[in-house]
Design a protein around this motif. Structure first.
Motif, PDB file in Angstrom:
ATOM      1  N   GLY A  25      63.193  55.161  10.549  1.00 49.42           N
ATOM      2  CA  GLY A  25      64.360  54.287  10.464  1.00 49.42           C
ATOM      3  C   GLY A  25      65.667  54.940  10.896  1.00 49.42           C
ATOM      4  N   ARG A 301      55.034  55.830   8.336  1.00 54.89           N
ATOM      5  CA  ARG A 301      54.783  57.260   8.259  1.00 54.89           C
ATOM      6  C   ARG A 301      53.762  57.448   7.142  1.00 54.89           C
ATOM      7  N   LYS A 306      55.807  56.429   0.972  1.00 57.38           N
ATOM      8  CA  LYS A 306      55.502  55.082   1.447  1.00 57.38           C
ATOM      9  C   LYS A 306      54.455  54.354   0.605  1.00 57.38           C
ATOM     10  N   LEU A 328      48.760  51.272  11.415  1.00 59.90           N
ATOM     11  CA  LEU A 328      49.283  52.174  12.444  1.00 59.90           C
ATOM     12  C   LEU A 328      50.155  53.191  11.724  1.00 59.90           C
ATOM     13  N   GLY A 329      49.770  54.453  11.798  1.00 53.74           N
ATOM     14  CA  GLY A 329      50.564  55.431  11.052  1.00 53.74           C
ATOM     15  C   GLY A 329      50.222  56.839  11.455  1.00 53.74           C
ATOM     16  N   SER A 330      51.152  57.731  11.239  1.00 53.87           N
ATOM     17  CA  SER A 330      50.845  59.136  11.472  1.00 53.87           C
ATOM     18  C   SER A 330      51.581  59.943  10.428  1.00 53.87           C
ATOM     19  N   LYS A 355      48.606  57.347  15.102  1.00 55.06           N
ATOM     20  CA  LYS A 355      49.560  57.924  16.047  1.00 55.06           C
ATOM     21  C   LYS A 355      50.870  57.149  15.943  1.00 55.06           C
ATOM     22  N   ASP A 357      53.127  54.737  17.974  1.00 52.67           N
ATOM     23  CA  ASP A 357      52.987  53.924  19.183  1.00 52.67           C
ATOM     24  C   ASP A 357      53.895  52.693  19.040  1.00 52.67           C
ATOM     25  N   ASN A 358      55.029  52.767  19.717  1.00 53.17           N
ATOM     26  CA  ASN A 358      56.035  51.725  19.550  1.00 53.17           C
ATOM     27  C   ASN A 358      55.536  50.354  19.990  1.00 53.17           C
ATOM     28  N   MET A 373      53.898  47.192   2.070  1.00 54.98           N
ATOM     29  CA  MET A 373      54.926  48.230   1.983  1.00 54.98           C
ATOM     30  C   MET A 373      55.219  48.543   0.502  1.00 54.98           C
ATOM     31  N   GLU A 378      62.389  53.622  -1.453  1.00 53.85           N
ATOM     32  CA  GLU A 378      62.685  53.143  -0.101  1.00 53.85           C
ATOM     33  C   GLU A 378      64.192  52.996   0.069  1.00 53.85           C
ATOM     34  N   GLY A 381      64.555  50.828   4.367  1.00 51.73           N
ATOM     35  CA  GLY A 381      63.337  50.232   4.907  1.00 51.73           C
ATOM     36  C   GLY A 381      63.719  49.229   5.975  1.00 51.73           C
ATOM     37  N   ALA A 383      61.028  48.212   8.260  1.00 55.58           N
ATOM     38  CA  ALA A 383      59.789  47.520   8.619  1.00 55.58           C
ATOM     39  C   ALA A 383      59.748  46.116   8.002  1.00 55.58           C
TER      40      ALA A 383
END
Ligand code: ADP
Length: 478
Positions: A25, A301, A306, A328-330, A355, A357-358, A373, A378, A381, A383
């Motif tokens: 963010g 993340r 999170k 989707l997360g890394s 990974k 990945d926008n 979420m 937070e 936030g 997202a």
């Protein structure tokens, strides 16, 4: 239009600025807030490192301005200066192969890399003759700017009228280092540190104003539960602390014009087009389960903050339901491994894409029905705000900015833009998911919640005005 000379001159400094470099963010905010401020007729420059990982398409557009030298204590370091102008904001990228030449945004040289950045800011401003009214620093990486102004550069006539604002985006990352090493980097007297060497602590002490990114987080960080050891200090400096909710960039996160998604949509045609996005994504990711069941997205993340532990606690139960889930997360390896385990166990209805990945993130926002979420804390936030723009209903824990932006649906009044729960435990989380899935099957209700979500405006318009007000109070300028 005010005369040019009357425009407030603001310098923003940060380690992340979207679209050049972003891990969360912070990058989003630095991408959007300067643009919003420039629109309001402020004179804005943004300073950041010229990381190797910045995409070539952006590097190709930068102009080489020249170079300066920066003394990181006894080290006399070269600093190339590159400039790029867009949307009335001027971006300066500081180049030094030694510091910013590897593939990562953050690494184990961060103390020295960001000491260099902080020191370079003052040298650069003099070099380009930009005499700022405000230096606005963000998060620990730029936390020593206010202290450097007080102890070193404040005596310089050039910075005589400069005031500082320090924004805490996440109190968990403070930039705590061995004091011997820090004193080796920065030209600050011992008294400046107030004990241990901690970049964020110095930002809090020396900035003229501190802000954090939501009104609720502003209150939370005074408590031992959320204060990360700085709660006493934040209570002392509460008088100069403000909570200003972040916004999102509605040019980047707008399903009507978003080129990163397959089928664009708006609040009137979302039903058909969101479904097309969803079908395509499920196909692309080879999820063989039925397509009409709810799709639950998670983009995050992989860090304790999170609520990943809570998500893992419910995974087996969730995946045994009639749902598809895409994560989707890394981040932390043990989390990545745990999600891989569930993907192997539930290949027909779960994908874990580990990974950053926008584009895929945009596709998931556009395709999902629900989004998880359940954060431990937070600060703001983003997202969940992005979800609202894409008609995806967030299921959140009531903390920080999640509490300030998501109102749990009330089926009696039809108010609410998502679903929420208060206590950090698996049963309350799972109950809230069941509740949301129940409404998914009552289409009329679900449509009402989606239309409430589309009605929300979390663009920067309102928040940007609050920052302008705060700058004005500091510099007493019309
Ligand atoms: P934080 O700053 O704590 O990571 P926010 O919700 O404020 O959380 O911002 C996260 C931003 O990063 C959002 O724009 C989100 O879509 C994006 N993001 C997080 N993880 C990923 C990922 N793996 N790939 C792409 N985008 C991601």
């Amino acid at each position: 239009m005010k005369r040019r000379s009357n425009r407030t001159k603001i310098v923003m400094v940060a380690s992340e600025v979207e679209p050049y470099a972003k891990s969360g963010g912070l990058g989003d905010v630095l991408g959007a807030l300067p643009k919003a401020l420039a629109k309001e007729n402020n004179n804005i420059i943004v300073i950041m490192p010229k990381y190797k990982m910045i995409a070539q398409q952006f590097k190709d557009k930068m102009h080489y301005v020249g170079y300066i030298y920066v003394d990181v204590n006894w080290r006399h370091q070269y600093c190339g200066v590159f400039r790029f102008q867009k949307n009335y904001v001027t971006y300066y990228f500081l180049d030094n192969e030694f510091y910013f030449g590897d593939d990562k945004l953050y690494n184990n040289m961060d103390l020295e890399r960001f000491s260099f950045l902080n020191l370079a800011v003052f040298e650069l401003l003099k070099y380009i003759r930009f005499r700022p009214d405000i230096i606005h620093a963000h998060d620990w990486q730029t936390g020593v700017l206010p202290a450097l102004l007080k102890y070193k550069y404040g005596n310089d006539e050039f910075f005589k009228n400069t005031k500082t604002v320090y924004t805490i985006h996440n109190l968990q990352y403070q930039g705590k280092f061995d004091k011997g090493h820090v004193t080796d980097m920065l030209p600050l007297p011992n008294e400046a540190y107030h004990g241990d060497a901690n970049f964020m602590k110095m930002g809090i002490i020396y900035a003229d104003k501190i802000t954090t990114v939501s009104p609720t987080y502003k209150e939370e960080i005074k408590t031992s539960e959320y204060g990360e050891g700085l709660e006493y200090m934040l209570r002392d400096y509460y008088y100069k602390l403000e909570g200003i909710l972040n916004g999102i960039d509605d040019k980047i996160y707008n399903p009507e014009i978003d080129d990163l998604i397959d089928f664009k949509f708006n609040k009137t045609n979302y039903k058909e087009n969101k479904k097309q996005n969803k079908d395509k994504l499920l196909n692309d990711l080879s999820l063989s389960n039925k397509k009409e069941v709810p799709l639950i997205g998670i983009i995050t993340r992989l860090a304790g903050q999170k609520g990943i532990d809570l998500i893992l606690q419910i995974m087996a139960e969730l995946l045994s339901l009639e749902v598809n889930v895409i994560l989707l997360g890394s981040g932390e390896k043990h989390y990545e491994e745990a999600f891989k385990y569930y993907e192997e166990k539930y290949p027909h209805n779960f994908r874990a894409i580990l990974k950053f990945d926008n584009q895929l993130a945009h596709k998931i926002y556009a395709s999902s029905d629900l989004f998880l979420m359940p954060s431990v804390f937070e600060p703001c936030g983003l997202a969940q705000m992005i979800c609202l723009k894409y008609g995806t209903l967030p299921i959140v824990r009531e903390t920080g900015g999640l509490k300030d932006s998501i109102l749990s649906f009330n089926e009696y009044t039809n108010e609410g833009n998502g679903f929420s729960f208060a206590n950090y435990n698996r049963d309350d989380f799972m109950y809230t998911i069941y509740r949301a899935l129940g409404f998914y099957n009552q289409k009329e209700k679900f449509d009402i919640i989606i239309s409430n979500a589309f009605e929300c405006d979390f663009s920067w318009n309102a928040s940007c005005k609050k920052y302008i007000q705060l700058y004005k109070e500091l510099i007493k300028k019309e």
